[in-house]
Design a protein around this motif. Structure first.
Motif, PDB file in Angstrom:
ATOM      1  N   HIS A 232       3.652  -0.036  -2.682  1.00  0.00           N
ATOM      2  CA  HIS A 232       3.697   1.294  -2.085  1.00  0.00           C
ATOM      3  C   HIS A 232       4.883   2.132  -2.567  1.00  0.00           C
TER       4      HIS A 232
ATOM      5  N   LEU B 151      -6.156   1.988   4.520  1.00  0.00           N
ATOM      6  CA  LEU B 151      -4.699   1.933   4.528  1.00  0.00           C
ATOM      7  C   LEU B 151      -4.189   0.576   4.055  1.00  0.00           C
TER       8      LEU B 151
ATOM      9  N   TYR C 210      -5.069   0.260   0.063  1.00  0.00           N
ATOM     10  CA  TYR C 210      -4.534   1.225  -0.896  1.00  0.00           C
ATOM     11  C   TYR C 210      -3.132   1.740  -0.571  1.00  0.00           C
ATOM     12  N   VAL C 211      -2.716   1.626   0.671  1.00  0.00           N
ATOM     13  CA  VAL C 211      -1.473   2.303   1.060  1.00  0.00           C
ATOM     14  C   VAL C 211      -0.417   1.312   1.526  1.00  0.00           C
ATOM     15  N   PHE C 212      -0.684   0.593   2.612  1.00  0.00           N
ATOM     16  CA  PHE C 212       0.318  -0.281   3.226  1.00  0.00           C
ATOM     17  C   PHE C 212      -0.197  -1.717   3.310  1.00  0.00           C
TER      18      PHE C 212
ATOM     19  N   ARG D 280      -3.877   7.844  -7.814  1.00  0.00           N
ATOM     20  CA  ARG D 280      -2.776   7.641  -6.879  1.00  0.00           C
ATOM     21  C   ARG D 280      -2.496   8.914  -6.071  1.00  0.00           C
TER      22      ARG D 280
ATOM     23  N   ILE E 297      -5.052   9.121  -3.386  1.00  0.00           N
ATOM     24  CA  ILE E 297      -4.744   8.176  -2.301  1.00  0.00           C
ATOM     25  C   ILE E 297      -3.787   8.830  -1.314  1.00  0.00           C
ATOM     26  N   TRP E 298      -2.764   9.453  -1.839  1.00  0.00           N
ATOM     27  CA  TRP E 298      -1.761  10.056  -0.970  1.00  0.00           C
ATOM     28  C   TRP E 298      -2.342  11.226  -0.186  1.00  0.00           C
TER      29      TRP E 298
ATOM     30  N   TYR F 296      -4.552   9.624   2.567  1.00  0.00           N
ATOM     31  CA  TYR F 296      -3.796   8.882   3.583  1.00  0.00           C
ATOM     32  C   TYR F 296      -2.955   9.810   4.456  1.00  0.00           C
TER      33      TYR F 296
ATOM     34  N   SER G  32      -3.485  10.685   8.425  1.00  0.00           N
ATOM     35  CA  SER G  32      -2.365  10.408   9.318  1.00  0.00           C
ATOM     36  C   SER G  32      -2.038  11.615  10.189  1.00  0.00           C
TER      37      SER G  32
END
Length: 436
Positions: A158, A327, A330-332, A390, A393-394, A397, A401
């Protein structure tokens, strides 16, 4: 198989998809969908939809057939096979992708999906996931060395994506946690400084004290504490790029004699003592199995009378991201959210006396909106820095959120505890007026 995948139906794609979408989503379709052949299914309503789902490739449909949930849709979005035109936040508040699993389990949905896939020629094995996806690990044994290696890989996935990308999103403070807005009109930089200052006051920092920041990121908190409160600070992180940035930023600020940034696991801390400890946005990476060791380790590092502040995202009853979670994949990786009550209990079990709990939920929604604005305003630069997948993804996400915090699905809490001095002395003033 590629020929079959791209074969056109003699009918418009929208006509082929309509029975399947009706079975999957029901009669209420609040958004429009446009397909690669130009055909479209409009929103079921009198007014135009604020957002349109654009299915750019039949590959997206195959992904959704195998994963009619947030992961299937997420994979298609990351790969650029599915896009959103218009208000992504509006769409995410209405799509309710996790609920599609119940609909997908009905025989009528399966039958409609099979007919659709046959007519469009998209039957076949699952497509490989976009390479940015973090592989789900097998069962982890209890060995400490293995747990530490796994945590280091998860953190690197990450955080080690490029400091320039993070600077683009986070702004010059490089603070990757909830800011504190005295006013909704405050700049992101002012709000992050206000958050750091609030933590310093809660910790009762004074010149000459020694501060530990666990999961220090790019070092904003330790530099703020050293510059404004005259403390000697140590920050630890597992991310190599964060540590390099923090060391350079500390030297440029003329604080190298007061601030040390290490690449270190909290479980390797020992033989030191501190007057105060903070952890800001790191607790989400601590596994359930390590929570008690986490708080016990930090308690043992504190001098009597020392304070510890834990700042973390929370969720009622807690949540461990499942293997089908976007999440998690791909994220956390390895991320977990905890009920603030269980966090408070764990701190007390480690020996802390609890002194304060504060929610900053609305502040995190405002913070995320600022980050999103930074990303959107410099989208081409973001793609150049980390690649389109990428960056997507951000975008996905952070937008989801915002929705989660604004709808109170998740929160964020600062929990403050103290290691009592002999005789039960806490060192706290009688009221909160002096440090809020």
């Amino acid at each position: 198989m590629a020929v079959a995948l791209l074969r056109r139906s003699p009918r418009e794609v929208a006509m082929v998809l309509r029975p399947f979408l009706s079975a999957l989503l029901g009669a209420d379709l609040p958004f429009a969908i446009r397909f690669w052949d130009g055909s479209e299914i409009g929103a079921f309503g009198a007014l135009p939809a604020p957002a349109t789902v654009v299915v750019r490739s039949p590959r997206a449909l195959r992904r959704i057939l195998y994963g009619p949930d947030e992961l299937g849709f997420g994979r298609a979005y990351v790969a650029g096979e599915l896009d959103i035109e218009g208000d992504l936040l509006w769409l995410l508040t209405r799509a309710e992708l996790p609920a599609l699993g119940e609909s997908w389990a009905r025989p009528a949905t399966w039958l409609a999906g099979l007919r659709m896939a046959t007519e469009l020629g998209i039957l076949g094995p699952p497509l490989p996931a976009p390479p940015e996806e973090f592989p789900v690990p097998g069962p982890l044994r209890s060995r400490l060395s293995e747990a530490k290696r796994h945590d280091a890989r998860s953190i690197s996935h990450h955080y080690d994506v490029g400091n320039e990308f993070y600077r683009l999103v986070l702004g010059p403070t490089m603070a990757y946690s909830c800011a504190r807005f005295v006013s909704p009109s405050d700049s992101l930089e002012a709000a992050q400084e206000a958050k750091h200052d609030l933590i310093c006051r809660k910790l009762g920092l004074q010149p000459g004290m020694r501060l530990l920041d666990v999961g220090c990121g790019w070092g904003g908190m330790v530099r703020h504490a050293a510059r404004h409160y005259g403390v000697r600070a140590v920050g630890i992180t597992l991310a190599a790029e964060q540590q390099r940035w923090a060391v350079r930023a500390t030297e440029e600020a003329g604080l190298a004699g007061m601030v040390e940034t290490r690449r270190q696991d909290f479980r390797d801390l020992g033989g030191e003592s501190f007057d105060a400890v903070c952890s800001i946005g790191m607790f989400e990476h601590v596994s359930s199995a390590a929570v008690q060791a986490y708080f016990s380790t930090l308690y043992g590092l504190l001098r009597p009378g020392g304070r510890m502040l834990n700042h973390a995202i929370s969720q009622p009853q807690g949540s461990h991201y499942g293997h089908r979670s976007f999440l998690l994949r791909y994220v956390f990786p390895n991320g977990e959210l905890r009920d603030v009550g269980s966090t408070a209990e764990a701190m007390q079990m480690a020996g802390f006396e609890l002194r304060d709990v504060e929610s900053l939920r609305e502040h995190y929604a405002l913070t995320l909106r600022r980050w999103l604005a930074n990303l959107e305003s410099r989208w081409e630069q973001a793609e150049a820095l980390v690649g389109a997948p990428r960056a997507r993804i951000w975008r996905l996400y952070m937008t989801s959120s915002v929705n989660s915090f604004e709808q109170a699905d998740v929160g964020v809490h600062q929990v403050l505890g103290v290691k009592l001095a002999p005789g039960g002395h806490s060192g706290f003033p009688l009221t909160r007026a002096g440090w809020v």
